[in-house]
Design a protein around this motif. Structure first.
Motif, short mmCIF file in Angstrom:
data_model
loop_
_atom_site.label_atom_id
_atom_site.label_comp_id
_atom_site.label_asym_id
_atom_site.label_seq_id
_atom_site.Cartn_x
_atom_site.Cartn_y
_atom_site.Cartn_z
N SER A 129 0.80 -1.22 0.00
CA SER A 129 0.00 0.00 0.00
C SER A 129 0.84 1.27 0.00
N SER A 130 2.16 1.14 -0.08
CA SER A 130 3.02 2.33 -0.09
C SER A 130 4.30 2.01 -0.86
N SER A 131 5.05 3.06 -1.18
CA SER A 131 6.33 2.85 -1.87
C SER A 131 7.29 2.05 -1.00
N ARG A 132 7.26 2.26 0.31
CA ARG A 132 8.13 1.50 1.22
C ARG A 132 7.78 0.02 1.17
N ASP B 41 2.78 2.72 -8.94
CA ASP B 41 4.07 3.35 -8.70
C ASP B 41 5.11 2.79 -9.65
N SER C 68 10.56 7.06 -5.69
CA SER C 68 9.17 6.69 -6.01
C SER C 68 8.54 7.77 -6.88
N ASP D 198 5.39 8.99 -4.93
CA ASP D 198 5.68 9.88 -3.80
C ASP D 198 6.07 11.27 -4.27
#
Length: 225
Positions: free
Chosen positions: A105-108, A207, A218, A221
């Motif tokens: 759910s995130s770039s990380r 992404d 990203s 981001d």
């Protein structure tokens, strides 16, 4: 040999009494090497190895056993293979741990999931992660392998793999072995081509990550999708 060191300096005794986390990088290497060379104990040899690679484990992980054996006098092929194998095992362990987290759910999340595949390579690769509506991972696919500073992406192959996986969203990733995380003009053009192809097929591009040994960039981001 390790057994000839003072008790307080023996890595194995430290592990038993205090846990593996207290050991320095040199001490961890010493456990793998087991013995030193003429004129140097195993800890000193381990420090020499790290110094040859700027005390950077990521650089050491990218070395071949042959390179390691040639750079450090007294380190033969067997010891060099042991060190490189241990670093590869650690990399695979990170990847296995990341796979357990199936929702990206995130770039990380994406970075942690895929970095073991590309972060330490000396050439570029391009990967796609196929996701469902909940951003759960369906699979990850190596799309192409290139040279030191470029890799070509066949858009038809990328989209076919997404359709074959019944993906409703994808994340794409490639690496920069140079360590430079700034997107190139070619990277930006490729990102827009992928986004356009995804829109045509009603697939969401969540992404595009550029990964290097020092971190990641990203597109999402940085509001560049």
């Amino acid at each position: 040999m390790i057994r000839n060191l003072a008790d307080d300096d023996k890595p194995r005794e430290k592990v038993l009494n205090q846990g593996i986390g207290v050991l320095s990088d040199a001490e961890l290497l010493a456990i793998l090497l087991r013995t030193g060379v003429t004129g140097k104990n195993v800890i000193e040899v381990s420090r020499d190895i790290l110094a040859k690679f700027g005390n950077d484990l990521a650089r050491l992980a990218r070395a071949t056993p042959r390179e390691l054996a040639q750079l450090v006098p007294g380190i033969g092929p067997a010891k060099a293979i042991t060190v490189i194998a241990a670093l590869e095992l650690g990399s695979r362990c990170r990847g296995a741990m990341a796979v357990k987290k199936q929702t990206l759910s995130s770039s990380r999340d994406i970075y942690e999931y895929i970095r073991d595949k590309v972060q330490d390579l000396d050439h570029e690769q391009f990967w796609a992660i196929m996701l469902n509506r909940q951003l759960g991972v369906e699979c990850r696919e190596l799309i192409s392998t290139g040279g030191l500073d470029a890799t070509l992406v066949d858009m038809r192959m990328l989209m076919k793999k997404a359709l074959d996986a019944h993906a409703t969203a994808i994340a794409v990733v490639h690496n920069h072995p140079s360590g430079n995380l700034k997107p190139s003009a070619a990277d930006n053009t490729l990102t827009q081509r992928i986004k356009s192809a995804c829109q045509t097929l009603d697939i969401r591009l969540i992404d595009h990550l550029i990964i290097s040994p020092t971190g990641y960039y990203s597109y999402a981001d940085n509001s560049n999708l």
